[in-house]
Design a protein around this motif. Structure first.
Motif, PDB file in Angstrom:
ATOM      1  N   LEU A 158       0.835  -1.201   0.000  1.00 29.27           N
ATOM      2  CA  LEU A 158       0.000   0.000   0.000  1.00 29.27           C
ATOM      3  C   LEU A 158       0.871   1.252   0.000  1.00 29.27           C
ATOM      4  O   LEU A 158       0.628   2.212  -0.721  1.00 29.27           O
ATOM      5  N   TRP A 159       1.907   1.216   0.800  1.00 29.34           N
ATOM      6  CA  TRP A 159       2.743   2.413   0.973  1.00 29.34           C
ATOM      7  C   TRP A 159       3.612   2.681  -0.243  1.00 29.34           C
ATOM      8  O   TRP A 159       3.768   3.817  -0.685  1.00 29.34           O
ATOM      9  N   HIS A 160       4.175   1.606  -0.800  1.00 25.83           N
ATOM     10  CA  HIS A 160       5.053   1.811  -1.963  1.00 25.83           C
ATOM     11  C   HIS A 160       4.225   2.065  -3.225  1.00 25.83           C
ATOM     12  O   HIS A 160       4.716   2.695  -4.160  1.00 25.83           O
ATOM     13  N   GLY A 161       2.996   1.547  -3.241  1.00 26.50           N
ATOM     14  CA  GLY A 161       2.011   1.888  -4.261  1.00 26.50           C
ATOM     15  C   GLY A 161       2.505   1.956  -5.696  1.00 26.50           C
ATOM     16  O   GLY A 161       2.609   3.029  -6.281  1.00 26.50           O
ATOM     17  N   VAL A 165       6.241  -7.813  -5.609  1.00 24.06           N
ATOM     18  CA  VAL A 165       7.686  -8.065  -5.703  1.00 24.06           C
ATOM     19  C   VAL A 165       8.451  -6.755  -5.452  1.00 24.06           C
ATOM     20  O   VAL A 165       9.436  -6.727  -4.716  1.00 24.06           O
ATOM     21  N   GLU A 166       7.950  -5.684  -6.049  1.00 25.13           N
ATOM     22  CA  GLU A 166       8.609  -4.383  -5.887  1.00 25.13           C
ATOM     23  C   GLU A 166       8.629  -3.963  -4.409  1.00 25.13           C
ATOM     24  O   GLU A 166       9.650  -3.526  -3.878  1.00 25.13           O
ATOM     25  N   ALA A 167       7.486  -4.128  -3.765  1.00 25.51           N
ATOM     26  CA  ALA A 167       7.363  -3.638  -2.390  1.00 25.51           C
ATOM     27  C   ALA A 167       8.057  -4.549  -1.385  1.00 25.51           C
ATOM     28  O   ALA A 167       8.766  -4.075  -0.501  1.00 25.51           O
ATOM     29  N   VAL A 168       7.822  -5.856  -1.523  1.00 25.20           N
ATOM     30  CA  VAL A 168       8.271  -6.774  -0.462  1.00 25.20           C
ATOM     31  C   VAL A 168       9.649  -7.370  -0.753  1.00 25.20           C
ATOM     32  O   VAL A 168      10.487  -7.463   0.136  1.00 25.20           O
ATOM     33  N   PHE A 169       9.889  -7.760  -1.994  1.00 25.71           N
ATOM     34  CA  PHE A 169      11.193  -8.358  -2.305  1.00 25.71           C
ATOM     35  C   PHE A 169      12.288  -7.307  -2.408  1.00 25.71           C
ATOM     36  O   PHE A 169      13.428  -7.548  -2.058  1.00 25.71           O
ATOM     37  N   LEU A 170      11.901  -6.156  -2.976  1.00 24.32           N
ATOM     38  CA  LEU A 170      12.947  -5.183  -3.300  1.00 24.32           C
ATOM     39  C   LEU A 170      13.014  -4.011  -2.329  1.00 24.32           C
ATOM     40  O   LEU A 170      14.064  -3.716  -1.783  1.00 24.32           O
ATOM     41  N   ARG A 171      11.873  -3.361  -2.115  1.00 25.28           N
ATOM     42  CA  ARG A 171      11.960  -2.086  -1.403  1.00 25.28           C
ATOM     43  C   ARG A 171      11.880  -2.189   0.125  1.00 25.28           C
ATOM     44  O   ARG A 171      12.677  -1.606   0.834  1.00 25.28           O
ATOM     45  N   GLY A 172      10.864  -2.882   0.612  1.00 22.13           N
ATOM     46  CA  GLY A 172      10.625  -2.784   2.063  1.00 22.13           C
ATOM     47  C   GLY A 172      10.488  -4.116   2.755  1.00 22.13           C
ATOM     48  O   GLY A 172      10.829  -5.166   2.217  1.00 22.13           O
ATOM     49  N   THR A 173      10.000  -4.068   3.972  1.00 20.33           N
ATOM     50  CA  THR A 173       9.762  -5.239   4.811  1.00 20.33           C
ATOM     51  C   THR A 173      11.011  -6.068   5.084  1.00 20.33           C
ATOM     52  O   THR A 173      11.082  -7.232   4.716  1.00 20.33           O
ATOM     53  N   PRO A 200      15.446   9.487   0.825  1.00 21.33           N
ATOM     54  CA  PRO A 200      14.101  10.079   0.817  1.00 21.33           C
ATOM     55  C   PRO A 200      13.280   9.620  -0.388  1.00 21.33           C
ATOM     56  O   PRO A 200      12.071   9.775  -0.419  1.00 21.33           O
ATOM     57  N   ASP A 201      13.945   9.054  -1.393  1.00 20.90           N
ATOM     58  CA  ASP A 201      13.262   8.575  -2.588  1.00 20.90           C
ATOM     59  C   ASP A 201      12.862   7.113  -2.381  1.00 20.90           C
ATOM     60  O   ASP A 201      13.712   6.230  -2.278  1.00 20.90           O
ATOM     61  N   GLN A 202      11.552   6.871  -2.362  1.00 15.71           N
ATOM     62  CA  GLN A 202      11.057   5.512  -2.124  1.00 15.71           C
ATOM     63  C   GLN A 202      11.591   4.513  -3.144  1.00 15.71           C
ATOM     64  O   GLN A 202      11.829   3.359  -2.827  1.00 15.71           O
ATOM     65  N   ALA A 203      11.761   4.984  -4.368  1.00 13.89           N
ATOM     66  CA  ALA A 203      12.213   4.073  -5.434  1.00 13.89           C
ATOM     67  C   ALA A 203      13.628   3.562  -5.185  1.00 13.89           C
ATOM     68  O   ALA A 203      14.045   2.552  -5.745  1.00 13.89           O
ATOM     69  N   GLN A 204      14.363   4.283  -4.358  1.00 13.08           N
ATOM     70  CA  GLN A 204      15.736   3.867  -4.073  1.00 13.08           C
ATOM     71  C   GLN A 204      15.817   2.910  -2.881  1.00 13.08           C
ATOM     72  O   GLN A 204      16.889   2.474  -2.511  1.00 13.08           O
ATOM     73  N   PHE A 205      14.681   2.607  -2.302  1.00 15.83           N
ATOM     74  CA  PHE A 205      14.694   1.725  -1.129  1.00 15.83           C
ATOM     75  C   PHE A 205      15.206   0.336  -1.506  1.00 15.83           C
ATOM     76  O   PHE A 205      14.844  -0.188  -2.552  1.00 15.83           O
ATOM     77  N   CYS A 206      16.004  -0.218  -0.663  1.00 20.08           N
ATOM     78  CA  CYS A 206      16.445  -1.595  -0.909  1.00 20.08           C
ATOM     79  C   CYS A 206      16.543  -2.329   0.434  1.00 20.08           C
ATOM     80  O   CYS A 206      17.623  -2.641   0.904  1.00 20.08           O
ATOM     81  N   TYR A 207      15.409  -2.534   1.014  1.00 24.20           N
ATOM     82  CA  TYR A 207      15.363  -3.225   2.312  1.00 24.20           C
ATOM     83  C   TYR A 207      14.474  -4.468   2.246  1.00 24.20           C
ATOM     84  O   TYR A 207      14.093  -5.007   3.270  1.00 24.20           O
ATOM     85  N   GLY A 208      14.108  -4.861   1.047  1.00 29.00           N
ATOM     86  CA  GLY A 208      13.191  -5.990   0.895  1.00 29.00           C
ATOM     87  C   GLY A 208      13.848  -7.323   1.183  1.00 29.00           C
ATOM     88  O   GLY A 208      15.014  -7.397   1.580  1.00 29.00           O
ATOM     89  N   ALA A 209      13.082  -8.387   0.947  1.00 24.01           N
ATOM     90  CA  ALA A 209      13.536  -9.738   1.296  1.00 24.01           C
ATOM     91  C   ALA A 209      14.840 -10.114   0.594  1.00 24.01           C
ATOM     92  O   ALA A 209      15.630 -10.891   1.123  1.00 24.01           O
ATOM     93  N   TRP A 250      17.778  -5.025 -14.127  1.00 26.71           N
ATOM     94  CA  TRP A 250      17.563  -5.973 -13.023  1.00 26.71           C
ATOM     95  C   TRP A 250      18.880  -6.352 -12.347  1.00 26.71           C
ATOM     96  O   TRP A 250      18.949  -6.446 -11.107  1.00 26.71           O
ATOM     97  N   ALA A 251      19.896  -6.566 -13.137  1.00 23.98           N
ATOM     98  CA  ALA A 251      21.199  -6.968 -12.564  1.00 23.98           C
ATOM     99  C   ALA A 251      21.732  -5.879 -11.647  1.00 23.98           C
ATOM    100  O   ALA A 251      22.299  -6.171 -10.580  1.00 23.98           O
ATOM    101  N   GLN A 252      21.534  -4.635 -12.054  1.00 25.82           N
ATOM    102  CA  GLN A 252      21.988  -3.515 -11.213  1.00 25.82           C
ATOM    103  C   GLN A 252      21.283  -3.542  -9.867  1.00 25.82           C
ATOM    104  O   GLN A 252      21.895  -3.351  -8.824  1.00 25.82           O
ATOM    105  N   ARG A 253      19.976  -3.780  -9.904  1.00 27.64           N
ATOM    106  CA  ARG A 253      19.222  -3.781  -8.641  1.00 27.64           C
ATOM    107  C   ARG A 253      19.598  -4.991  -7.784  1.00 27.64           C
ATOM    108  O   ARG A 253      19.790  -4.869  -6.575  1.00 27.64           O
TER     109      ARG A 253
END
Lengths: 501, 379
Positions: free
Chosen positions: B108-111, B241-249, B266-275, B365-368
């Protein structure tokens, strides 16, 4: 004969080890040592029941003529000052034997020396004669020297030699004081009584007391005679560190109270203000030096230097409350420092290092040492004097008993008590908090990918530490037991001093 | 100072972005082929599938039966309010449905994706206006809505995301259980087979419609109507996948970050705290180590994987960390399948433009992924 039996148990135990076949497995030898030490502990507890809490003087006395011409008599006795220390010795020697593990080299000699130390320490605590005390005081030197020299770390020769030199000088100074006393008195009366010093002039008393102060100050150790202790601890194995911090340092404080305050109350009153300042310096130096350490064991060792200063402060004030605090401090420091050294030993055994620049995240619940970390937090809380634990009662009594007599020294010592929280929180924060890692890595990317495999700590490895932790809490919650044992003796000692003052 | 025994510390090889890109373009698996990896991935996904089944049922129950209930005290009980169930719940003899809610909130948050766009559409606002009109009869909601006009719409968006995630996990749960059956029947024997199986499953479900409606006072209201045209892959799976695997949680109980100390972009798209980025190692004793999901999977761990774990490191002592590591490997496989299934030209392009498009896709994808915990791929 109760006190003689107390001495005989570890002595015969040590002899038994010399007779045992050398092929016997080390674990079997350890079991035999534990049996002997359990017997000693039970007998020490038996003494507690035979002890009359109301009487201030020596009890269960035994006296036989030995070498009359030298004034050496086989005189034993126990009072409220020595009984807690006898119990502490019995408990901590047992802990030292239980926590001895992976001993492959000369186990027979090792356990014989441990028992011999326990015998000598018991002897020193129950000796009722100056020379007799000195014999036991010197007797524990050699076994401890050997324990560091044979089973110590890589720098053991240096540490053991330093320990031997310092404590030998300590013994020489004490012997000089005792012989000086006999020389000035013109008699060979080495009985333990202030009457012996009554006929001596103040100048001579001050010199003799000065010798005792430095002699026992080395053993305690007080700044600037402390430098042997961190080295000895760093190189000694965990059980030896437990004995050294828990019991052997107490010989110094016990000697100071028994022979310094007990026999030279007039001179004590003159030197007490200087001693209070000395105590504060020792407390502050020990605490500040502890902050600067990166070896966990050295940090705990320097904390000992600081915490033993409280005993000197209490002895200098010599009020009933302060002296009660001194006894509490001796016992609680014995338990807490033994606990901390045990836990540092566990950390070292599992990680191979005690370096605070290297260790991280040991409190990790799955792959770290969570129970060891929990006990460590409890131990440092007790050491920092948090209420509900032994450290609080002892520090409170010391400060409460001393503040009116020496406010400045007491306040400075209180600052030292606050610094205890500083260095131990540094230790906990560095070694136990954060992500588990035991290698110094600057790159955070590598740091977060490090995979650390520590062997788990078996429950039996933490049983001695758990027992000590329970004792630390029990003493903090129910201090009346120890207070009841030492109340009469410390009261009488304070009265002696106030009469002199 | 004493020397640290070298066997106590290890540092696994980390593949470069170039390595990852080459593997993606060559249609190779990111996770190294090995018998142990197959057991780890298949069995951990089997337990995950069983847990997802429970999560899915509860999320759908919450969205349908606890819709706009002001105090949803029994939302984890799936309608069973017997004393025995409540007692087991209080004794924590239950699935940690909270984890499912964390994932929903991350989505919901990463939307991202079509569902989030639809949430801002006029059609959605109209739909929920009708719902709110009915629900305002509830005194508390009637009081709250005029005071906070965005409160109920946001709760409805939450309920819609909850239901959509429930639908997504329904499909994934079945897929992971089927994968375990396929491996038992020897239809899946390698990591490559695992990735192919998942890719086929995702592609098959890609066009499944996502819809959600609620019944209030015996009247049906659409929240996500079929006309919205939301589909499984593009509007739920990819945002998930974007929200949970890559960005958050990140897994609870592991390393935390301090936003005030600028440790978080501060940029949500740069988040990398996912699974795929999260540290599987718990830090200290806070929370429930190492995460709620690992606890749940532990309850459903297949015998074979349990035996494998018993013989590794601390056996039972660090089993949740091992589950977490295996889970991370399996999530790389799922991501691998998703990437393979969404190449612009399916790695079958013939023209230079088509090849360049696939290469750019693989490169991105490889970069991420190269910033993720790719150290688990080779071990």
């Amino acid at each position: 004969m109760m006190l003689s039996i107390l001495l005989l148990i570890p002595f015969l135990g040590a002899l038994l080890f010399l007779l045992l076949p050398s092929q016997l497995a080390p674990t079997r030898m350890r079991s035999i040592a534990i049996v002997v030490l359990v017997l000693q502990l039970l007998w020490s507890i038996r003494l507690l029941f035979a002890f009359d809490l109301e009487l201030p003087g020596m009890q269960l006395q035994e006296s036989f003529s030995w070498v009359e011409r030298l004034g050496l008599r086989y005189e034993l006795g126990i009072d409220g000052l020595s009984l807690p220390l006898v119990l502490l010795n019995a408990a901590l020697t047992l802990v030292a034997a239980v926590c001895t593990r992976e001993l492959s080299e000369r186990p027979r000699l090792y356990f014989a020396l441990i028992l011999l130390i326990s015998f000598a320490v018991n002897g020193a605590f129950v000796a009722n004669n100056l020379l007799f005390f000195l014999i036991f005081y010197e007797l524990e030197l050699i076994p401890l020297w050997l324990l560091i020299l044979i089973w110590g770390g890589t720098q053991r020769v240096y540490a053991a030699t330093k320990f031997l030199l310092f404590t030998a000088i300590s013994g020489v100074l004490i012997l000089a004081a005792f012989l000086g006393l006999a020389f000035i008195n013109g008699s060979v009366d080495f009985s333990l009584s202030p009457l012996v010093t009554e006929r001596i002039g103040m100048g001579s008393q001050l010199i003799l007391l000065g010798c005792l102060l430095v002699g026992f100050g080395i053993k305690i150790p007080l700044v600037p005679f402390h430098s042997w202790l961190p080295d000895a601890h760093t190189q000694a194995s965990t059980p030896v560190s437990v004995l050294l911090a828990g019991v052997l340092l107490k010989l110094g404080t016990y000697g100071l109270l028994r022979f310094g305050l007990g026999m030279f109350p007039d001179a004590w009153a003159v030197l007490a203000p200087a001693m209070a300042i000395w105590a504060a310096i020792s407390v502050l130096y020990g605490s500040l030096a502890a902050i600067a350490q990166r070896d966990m064991k050295r940090m705990v060792a320097f904390s000992s230097v600081g915490h033993m200063g409280y005993v000197l402060l209490a002895a200098a004030a010599a009020t009933p409350v302060a002296l009660m605090g001194a006894v509490f401090q001796m016992v609680s420091h014995g338990l807490i420092s033994a606990l901390l050294f045990l836990l540092v030993g566990v950390v070292y055994r599992k990680t191979g290092t005690r370096d605070l620049e290297v260790l991280r995240g040991l409190l990790n619940p799955e792959l770290g040492l969570p129970f060891t970390g929990t006990l460590m937090i409890l131990g440092v809380m007790a050491s920092a004097g948090l209420p509900g634990m032994a450290g609080f009662i002892s520090e409170f009594l010391v400060f409460r008993g001393s503040i009116q007599i020496y406010p400045l020294a007491t306040l400075l010592s209180m600052v030292g008590s606050g610094l205890t929280a500083v260095y131990f929180l540094l230790l906990i924060n560095r070694a136990f908090f954060g992500r588990l890692a035991i290698t110094p890595v600057e790159d955070p990317e590598i740091q977060k990918r490090l995979d650390v495999q520590l062997a788990p700590v078996a429950p039996r490895e933490t049983i001695p530490a758990l027992a000590l932790a329970i004792a630390v809490i029990a003493l903090g919650l129910i201090p009346a037991g120890l207070g009841g044992i030492s109340d009469a003796a410390t009261g009488a000692m304070a009265q002696l001093f106030s009469g002199a003052g | 100072m004493p020397i640290i025994p070298s066997e106590l510390v290890s540092f696994a090889e980390v593949p470069s972005a170039l390595d990852l890109k080459a593997k993606l373009l060559a249609n190779q698996t990111l996770l190294a082929e090995s018998e142990t990896h197959v057991i780890e991935v298949v069995d951990v996904l089997k337990s995950y599938g069983e847990v997802l089944d429970a999560y899915s049922k509860n999320l759908i129950y919450q969205a349908e039966s606890q819709f706009l209930v002001p105090f949803p005290l029994f939302k984890y009980l799936n309608g069973d309010k017997s004393l025995a169930k409540i007692w087991r719940h209080l004794c924590h003899d239950r699935i940690n449905f909270e984890y499912a809610e964390y994932c929903m909130k991350a989505m919901l948050w990463h939307g991202t994706g079509g569902m989030d766009a639809y949430f801002d559409s006029d059609a959605f606002i109209e739909n929920i206006a009708a719902i709110i009109e009915v629900k305002r009869r509830d005194p508390l909601l009637g009081l709250l809505h005029p005071l906070f006009p965005q409160f109920l719409p946001e709760l409805i968006r939450t309920a819609a995301t909850t239901h959509a995630l429930g639908q997504f996990w329904r499909v994934m749960s079945d897929l992971f259980i089927d994968l375990a059956d396929a491996e038992a029947d020897k239809r899946v024997c390698s990591i490559s087979d695992v990735v192919d199986f998942m890719k086929a499953g995702l592609v098959a479900a890609a066009g499944n419609p996502i819809s959600y409606g609620v019944v209030i006072d015996n009247k049906h209201f659409w929240v996500l109507p079929p006309e919205a045209g939301l589909t499984f892959l593009a509007d739920v799976a990819v945002p998930y996948v974007e929200a949970v695997f890559l960005r958050g949680t990140p897994f609870l109980g592991t390393v935390s970050f301090n936003a005030q100390a600028q440790q978080i972009s501060p940029d949500q798209a740069q988040f990398c705290y996912g699974a795929l980025y999260a540290d599987p190692l718990p830090t200290m004793g806070a929370g429930i180590p190492p995460s709620l999901l690992m606890q749940d999977m532990y309850r459903h761990l297949p015998k074979r994987l349990d035996l494998l774990y018993q013989n590794r490191t601390r056996g039972e002592g660090d089993v949740r960390v091992k589950i977490c590591r295996s889970f991370q490997k399996s999530m790389f496989c799922v991501t691998n399948a998703a990437i393979a299934g969404t190449f612009p030209h399916g790695l079958a392009g013939t023209t230079a433009d088509q090849l360049a498009a696939d290469e750019a896709y693989a490169h991105a994808w490889a970069q991420r992924l190269s910033q993720g915990r790719t150290d688990c791929l080779a071990v």
